[in-house]
Motif scaffolding. Sequence first.
Motif, PDB file in Angstrom:
ATOM      1  N   LEU A 159       0.843  -1.208   0.000  1.00  0.00           N
ATOM      2  CA  LEU A 159       0.000   0.000   0.000  1.00  0.00           C
ATOM      3  C   LEU A 159       0.878   1.259   0.000  1.00  0.00           C
ATOM      4  CD1 LEU A 159      -2.767  -1.035   2.583  1.00  0.00           C
ATOM      5  CD2 LEU A 159      -3.106  -0.595   0.135  1.00  0.00           C
ATOM      6  N   VAL A 160       1.983   1.208   0.768  1.00  0.00           N
ATOM      7  CA  VAL A 160       2.928   2.344   0.779  1.00  0.00           C
ATOM      8  C   VAL A 160       3.429   2.595  -0.650  1.00  0.00           C
ATOM      9  CG1 VAL A 160       5.198   3.135   1.599  1.00  0.00           C
ATOM     10  CG2 VAL A 160       3.648   1.963   3.186  1.00  0.00           C
ATOM     11  N   GLU A 161       3.729   1.507  -1.352  1.00  0.00           N
ATOM     12  CA  GLU A 161       4.225   1.647  -2.732  1.00  0.00           C
ATOM     13  C   GLU A 161       3.147   2.233  -3.640  1.00  0.00           C
ATOM     14  OE1 GLU A 161       7.449  -2.026  -2.615  1.00  0.00           O
ATOM     15  OE2 GLU A 161       5.579  -2.346  -3.671  1.00  0.00           O
ATOM     16  N   ALA A 162       1.915   1.730  -3.508  1.00  0.00           N
ATOM     17  CA  ALA A 162       0.832   2.226  -4.375  1.00  0.00           C
ATOM     18  C   ALA A 162       0.614   3.725  -4.152  1.00  0.00           C
ATOM     19  CB  ALA A 162      -0.454   1.454  -4.087  1.00  0.00           C
ATOM     20  N   ALA A 163       0.773   4.156  -2.902  1.00  0.00           N
ATOM     21  CA  ALA A 163       0.527   5.565  -2.581  1.00  0.00           C
ATOM     22  C   ALA A 163       1.660   6.471  -3.057  1.00  0.00           C
ATOM     23  CB  ALA A 163       0.334   5.725  -1.069  1.00  0.00           C
ATOM     24  N   ASN A 164       2.878   5.947  -3.138  1.00  0.00           N
ATOM     25  CA  ASN A 164       4.041   6.830  -3.356  1.00  0.00           C
ATOM     26  C   ASN A 164       4.816   6.614  -4.639  1.00  0.00           C
ATOM     27  OD1 ASN A 164       4.330   8.396  -0.709  1.00  0.00           O
ATOM     28  ND2 ASN A 164       4.080   6.286  -0.009  1.00  0.00           N
ATOM     29  N   ASP A 165       4.733   5.435  -5.230  1.00  0.00           N
ATOM     30  CA  ASP A 165       5.630   5.137  -6.354  1.00  0.00           C
ATOM     31  C   ASP A 165       5.513   6.121  -7.530  1.00  0.00           C
ATOM     32  OD1 ASP A 165       6.746   3.094  -4.944  1.00  0.00           O
ATOM     33  OD2 ASP A 165       6.138   1.488  -6.302  1.00  0.00           O
ATOM     34  N   PRO A 166       4.307   6.556  -7.926  1.00  0.00           N
ATOM     35  CA  PRO A 166       4.272   7.469  -9.077  1.00  0.00           C
ATOM     36  C   PRO A 166       5.114   8.732  -8.848  1.00  0.00           C
ATOM     37  CG  PRO A 166       2.085   6.597  -8.624  1.00  0.00           C
ATOM     38  CD  PRO A 166       2.956   6.156  -7.480  1.00  0.00           C
ATOM     39  N   THR A 167       5.035   9.324  -7.641  1.00  0.00           N
ATOM     40  CA  THR A 167       5.846  10.522  -7.344  1.00  0.00           C
ATOM     41  C   THR A 167       7.323  10.166  -7.311  1.00  0.00           C
ATOM     42  OG1 THR A 167       4.047  11.346  -5.985  1.00  0.00           O
ATOM     43  CG2 THR A 167       6.182  12.405  -5.678  1.00  0.00           C
ATOM     44  N   THR A 168       7.656   9.062  -6.644  1.00  0.00           N
ATOM     45  CA  THR A 168       9.070   8.662  -6.529  1.00  0.00           C
ATOM     46  C   THR A 168       9.684   8.442  -7.913  1.00  0.00           C
ATOM     47  OG1 THR A 168       8.682   7.637  -4.391  1.00  0.00           O
ATOM     48  CG2 THR A 168      10.594   6.852  -5.611  1.00  0.00           C
ATOM     49  N   ILE A 169       8.957   7.751  -8.789  1.00  0.00           N
ATOM     50  CA  ILE A 169       9.509   7.434 -10.111  1.00  0.00           C
ATOM     51  C   ILE A 169       9.701   8.717 -10.926  1.00  0.00           C
ATOM     52  CG2 ILE A 169       8.920   6.298 -12.317  1.00  0.00           C
ATOM     53  CD1 ILE A 169       7.853   3.944 -10.568  1.00  0.00           C
ATOM     54  N   ARG A 170       8.725   9.631 -10.824  1.00  0.00           N
ATOM     55  CA  ARG A 170       8.891  10.917 -11.542  1.00  0.00           C
ATOM     56  C   ARG A 170      10.161  11.621 -11.085  1.00  0.00           C
ATOM     57  NH1 ARG A 170       3.557  11.743 -11.193  1.00  0.00           N
ATOM     58  NH2 ARG A 170       3.704  13.028  -9.325  1.00  0.00           N
ATOM     59  N   LEU A 171      10.409  11.621  -9.779  1.00  0.00           N
ATOM     60  CA  LEU A 171      11.592  12.315  -9.251  1.00  0.00           C
ATOM     61  C   LEU A 171      12.882  11.572  -9.601  1.00  0.00           C
ATOM     62  CD1 LEU A 171      10.064  13.357  -5.824  1.00  0.00           C
ATOM     63  CD2 LEU A 171      10.773  14.919  -7.648  1.00  0.00           C
ATOM     64  N   LEU A 172      12.844  10.246  -9.562  1.00  0.00           N
ATOM     65  CA  LEU A 172      14.049   9.482  -9.946  1.00  0.00           C
ATOM     66  C   LEU A 172      14.385   9.739 -11.413  1.00  0.00           C
ATOM     67  CD1 LEU A 172      13.427   6.106  -8.053  1.00  0.00           C
ATOM     68  CD2 LEU A 172      15.307   7.729  -7.635  1.00  0.00           C
ATOM     69  N   GLU A 173      13.353   9.881 -12.249  1.00  0.00           N
ATOM     70  CA  GLU A 173      13.611  10.158 -13.675  1.00  0.00           C
ATOM     71  C   GLU A 173      14.305  11.509 -13.861  1.00  0.00           C
ATOM     72  OE1 GLU A 173      10.165   7.420 -15.808  1.00  0.00           O
ATOM     73  OE2 GLU A 173       9.685   9.474 -15.273  1.00  0.00           O
ATOM     74  N   GLU A 174      14.039  12.444 -12.936  1.00  0.00           N
ATOM     75  CA  GLU A 174      14.685  13.764 -13.044  1.00  0.00           C
ATOM     76  C   GLU A 174      16.199  13.689 -12.863  1.00  0.00           C
ATOM     77  OE1 GLU A 174      13.019  17.063 -10.880  1.00  0.00           O
ATOM     78  OE2 GLU A 174      10.970  16.341 -11.200  1.00  0.00           O
ATOM     79  N   THR A 175      16.704  12.609 -12.265  1.00  0.00           N
ATOM     80  CA  THR A 175      18.161  12.498 -12.075  1.00  0.00           C
ATOM     81  C   THR A 175      18.862  12.103 -13.375  1.00  0.00           C
ATOM     82  OG1 THR A 175      18.147  10.134 -11.521  1.00  0.00           O
ATOM     83  CG2 THR A 175      17.779  11.679  -9.706  1.00  0.00           C
ATOM     84  N   GLY A 176      18.070  11.674 -14.380  1.00  0.00           N
ATOM     85  CA  GLY A 176      18.684  11.248 -15.640  1.00  0.00           C
ATOM     86  C   GLY A 176      19.186   9.815 -15.588  1.00  0.00           C
TER      87      GLY A 176
END
Length: 261
Positions: free
Chosen positions: A20-37
Amino acid sequence: MNQYIFDNNSDAREFQRLQLVEAANDPTTIRLLEETGIQPGWHCLELGTGAGSILRWLGSQVGPTGLAVGVDKKTTYLHKDDSPHIQIYQGSFLDIPLDQSFDLLHSRYVLIHNQEDGAILRKLCSLLKPGGWALFEEPDFTSATLPEPEQKTPQGRVNRAICQMFINVGLDPAYALRLPHKLEKAGFHIVKAQALMHLCPGNAPMAKVMAESALVLEQEYTTTGLCSPEDIQAYVRLSRDSTHWALYHSTTSVIARKPMM
Ligand SMILES: C[S@@+](CC[C@H](N)C(=O)[O-])C[C@H]1O[C@@H](n2cnc3c(N)ncnc32)[C@H](O)[C@@H]1O
């Protein structure tokens, strides 16, 4: 080393809560990880892999020429496949000898649970290559108390009890508010910091996370003296009511880099 507050949860319930923690947070986390290139060939480290969705995502991005290393006190929930570029270490981070250096670090909802957070941050920074990237994400539970300072409702009282529970075990419920400064002290350079308020209707993934946590930690919440078992029942009921909106906490995400020199 202090105990993790969910250590006594059964494996099946904790696995479900982590998902559930993953479902709630993964979309934001992945967007931010993508910003690192992030790109194929990078070496990544995730501290506190939980149920493993972000470790698997890191592995998929870096591919077989890269490396995704996950460290968690408990790796029961990680299903190791045959990908040699995904490595898993079980144990407390400060006790795990790691001799690689990394292009990218990630950690979400881990530092708040550690009294030795300063030592953890210094070790993480030492493992990062000069110019390497990091994403840290931590909660602030005091945010949830802001709409109702006098705590006159069950949700208000439970939110206050959550904060007190952290204080009672020597941890900081407002950890996220200290995160940028702590990162700078450990040697990171802050690139970007953002905070997301989890204002959601009942049954949203974050409402479900908090309802499940309240059920598991009922005794810890009530022994603060700030809420009753009836308050927890009402909190859980409202968290499952899709017509009821509430502020559950906020998450601060910080993208940082290790200076080149
Ligand atoms: C709240 S869970 C978050 C899991 C995952 N990061 C996520 O957000 O989906 C915290 C995780 O960090 C792990 N953890 C906490 N402190 C740790 C430490 N010092 N060393 C290794 N793992 C730790 C716990 O075992 C748990 O799996």
